[in-house]
Motif scaffolding. Structure first.
Motif, mmCIF file in Angstrom:
data_model
loop_
_atom_site.group_PDB
_atom_site.id
_atom_site.type_symbol
_atom_site.label_atom_id
_atom_site.label_comp_id
_atom_site.label_asym_id
_atom_site.label_seq_id
_atom_site.Cartn_x
_atom_site.Cartn_y
_atom_site.Cartn_z
ATOM 1 N N GLY A 1 -3.905 0.615 -7.374
ATOM 2 C CA GLY A 1 -4.721 -0.261 -8.204
ATOM 3 C C GLY A 1 -6.143 -0.436 -7.698
ATOM 4 O O GLY A 1 -6.720 -1.515 -7.805
ATOM 5 N N ILE A 2 -6.737 0.628 -7.182
ATOM 6 C CA ILE A 2 -8.077 0.542 -6.608
ATOM 7 C C ILE A 2 -9.124 0.791 -7.689
ATOM 8 O O ILE A 2 -9.135 1.841 -8.337
ATOM 9 C CB ILE A 2 -8.261 1.550 -5.459
ATOM 10 N N VAL B 1 4.976 13.381 0.387
ATOM 11 C CA VAL B 1 5.783 12.250 -0.059
ATOM 12 C C VAL B 1 4.889 11.015 -0.179
ATOM 13 O O VAL B 1 4.054 10.764 0.690
ATOM 14 C CB VAL B 1 6.943 11.974 0.919
ATOM 15 N N TYR B 2 5.096 10.237 -1.248
ATOM 16 C CA TYR B 2 4.383 8.975 -1.415
ATOM 17 C C TYR B 2 5.277 7.853 -0.899
ATOM 18 O O TYR B 2 6.398 7.674 -1.387
ATOM 19 C CB TYR B 2 4.011 8.756 -2.883
ATOM 20 N N GLN B 3 4.780 7.123 0.112
ATOM 21 C CA GLN B 3 5.596 6.129 0.792
ATOM 22 C C GLN B 3 4.852 4.810 0.943
ATOM 23 O O GLN B 3 3.618 4.779 0.940
ATOM 24 C CB GLN B 3 5.976 6.613 2.199
ATOM 25 N N ASN B 4 5.630 3.730 1.105
ATOM 26 C CA ASN B 4 5.029 2.477 1.512
ATOM 27 C C ASN B 4 4.440 2.628 2.909
ATOM 28 O O ASN B 4 4.984 3.363 3.745
ATOM 29 C CB ASN B 4 6.071 1.360 1.524
ATOM 30 N N TYR C 1 -4.631 7.718 2.025
ATOM 31 C CA TYR C 1 -4.413 6.406 1.428
ATOM 32 C C TYR C 1 -5.660 6.011 0.640
ATOM 33 O O TYR C 1 -6.730 6.596 0.793
ATOM 34 C CB TYR C 1 -4.098 5.353 2.491
ATOM 35 N N ALA C 2 -5.511 4.995 -0.200
ATOM 36 C CA ALA C 2 -6.627 4.446 -0.965
ATOM 37 C C ALA C 2 -6.688 2.941 -0.732
ATOM 38 O O ALA C 2 -5.652 2.268 -0.781
ATOM 39 C CB ALA C 2 -6.455 4.737 -2.457
ATOM 40 N N THR D 1 0.822 -1.205 0.000
ATOM 41 C CA THR D 1 0.000 0.000 0.000
ATOM 42 C C THR D 1 0.858 1.257 0.000
ATOM 43 O O THR D 1 1.800 1.387 0.798
ATOM 44 C CB THR D 1 -0.920 0.017 1.238
ATOM 45 N N ILE D 2 0.528 2.186 -0.898
ATOM 46 C CA ILE D 2 1.217 3.474 -0.980
ATOM 47 C C ILE D 2 0.385 4.530 -0.268
ATOM 48 O O ILE D 2 -0.811 4.669 -0.533
ATOM 49 C CB ILE D 2 1.448 3.887 -2.442
ATOM 50 N N TYR D 3 1.019 5.271 0.623
ATOM 51 C CA TYR D 3 0.382 6.348 1.366
ATOM 52 C C TYR D 3 0.936 7.697 0.909
ATOM 53 O O TYR D 3 2.083 7.775 0.436
ATOM 54 C CB TYR D 3 0.654 6.211 2.867
ATOM 55 N N PHE D 4 0.123 8.724 1.077
ATOM 56 C CA PHE D 4 0.601 10.098 0.941
ATOM 57 C C PHE D 4 0.894 10.615 2.335
ATOM 58 O O PHE D 4 0.038 10.557 3.223
ATOM 59 C CB PHE D 4 -0.458 10.974 0.273
#
Length: 285
Positions: A82-83, A9-12, A115-116, A2-5
């Motif tokens: 990929g949502i 910054v976009y992070q794991n 997050y998504a 999952t990628i978070y904002f």
């Protein structure tokens, strides 16, 4: 993965850290939004992020992004994760500062995370309906702000859950306001009733979609306070929210509404709402 904002910054997810001195942790000093994703498209995102900025303004929190920039952030999270069917969650706090009740100094900056995730539509509840439980509305008087201060809502939802119900319905001095995480509607003699959008409720985006659908389909609406007694006497009742859409209510405190099945106008509005999903970029007036 999952990628978070996280603050630009976009992070794991595993790399995202939150300070113990964040005012959201200490005080719930912040605001949030939830934006639905249908078929890989953000639904009413412009309206959600407009409200997000309005909520922030109401608590005197200046955010560094515009509505369009927030929409870009949400869109990137949706694509990168990929949502296709789900939602974006975003929150902003007043930032990191030593614990004190007054606002921190000008050097403190807002903390913004998002997050998504996957979240399928609640199709069985939309078709069959749900039971609800009434509770006293003990919340503060600025329910129009979508703030992180949700303890009263959490306690109400837990009361409903322990009673085998899907939602708690707040009642303030005999007047039905809204649900713990939804807006409430009743239908009597073909007219739709809902509490007016003042400081005692959150003016839900799905609520606004429903009112627009009513205006476009010649369904009469009365935005005025109604009592719990009137609520119990409605021909049909339903709730709305971003993730619950238009969910029929078939019983209140164990008392069956109508014939215990979703009502005619409720089903009609569900059908019209389905059509709006096919055009997720449409704007509300």
């Amino acid at each position: 993965m999952t990628i978070y904002f996280n603050n630009g910054v976009y992070q794991n997810k595993e790399d995202v850290g939150v300070s113990i001195d964040d005012r959201g942790y200490y005080f719930g000093d912040g605001v949030y939004e939830v934006i639905k994703i249908y078929e890989g498209q953000l639904y009413t995102a412009h309206e959600h992020f407009t409200r997000f900025l309005q909520s922030a303004q109401k608590i005197r929190l200046d955010l560094p992004y515009t509505v369009d920039e927030f929409m870009e952030i949400a869109g990137k999270l949706m694509v990168d994760n990929g949502i296709v069917e789900g939602h974006v969650y975003i929150q902003a706090t007043r930032g990191v500062a030593p614990r004190m009740h007054n606002f921190p100094g000008i050097d403190s900056k807002p903390s913004i995370t998002a997050y998504a995730i996957d979240n399928p539509r609640p199709l069985s509840k939309l078709k069959e309906g749900v039971a609800v439980k009434t509770v006293d509305d003990i919340r503060w008087l600025r329910c129009d702000i979508k703030s992180l201060n949700l303890l009263a809502n959490v306690l109400a939802k837990q009361d409903a859950y322990e009673a085998g119900c899907a939602e708690a319905v707040f009642v303030r001095e005999g007047i039905v306001t809204e649900g713990s995480s939804s807006n409430m509607f009743g239908v009597k003699d073909g007219i739709l009733y809902t509490h007016p959008a003042n400081n005692l409720i959150l003016n839900g985006i799905t609520r606004r979609v429903v009112l627009k659908c009513c205006a476009e389909n010649s369904i009469g609406v009365m935005e005025e306070p109604f009592t719990l007694e009137q609520f119990n006497d409605m021909d049909e009742v339903f709730l709305t929210s971003t993730t619950s859409e238009i969910t029929p209510i078939i019983s209140i405190d164990g008392r069956t509404i109508g014939n215990g099945e979703p009502g005619r106008i409720t089903e009609r509005l569900q059908h019209v709402f389905e059509q709006t999903i096919q055009h997720p970029s449409h704007k509300l007036n």
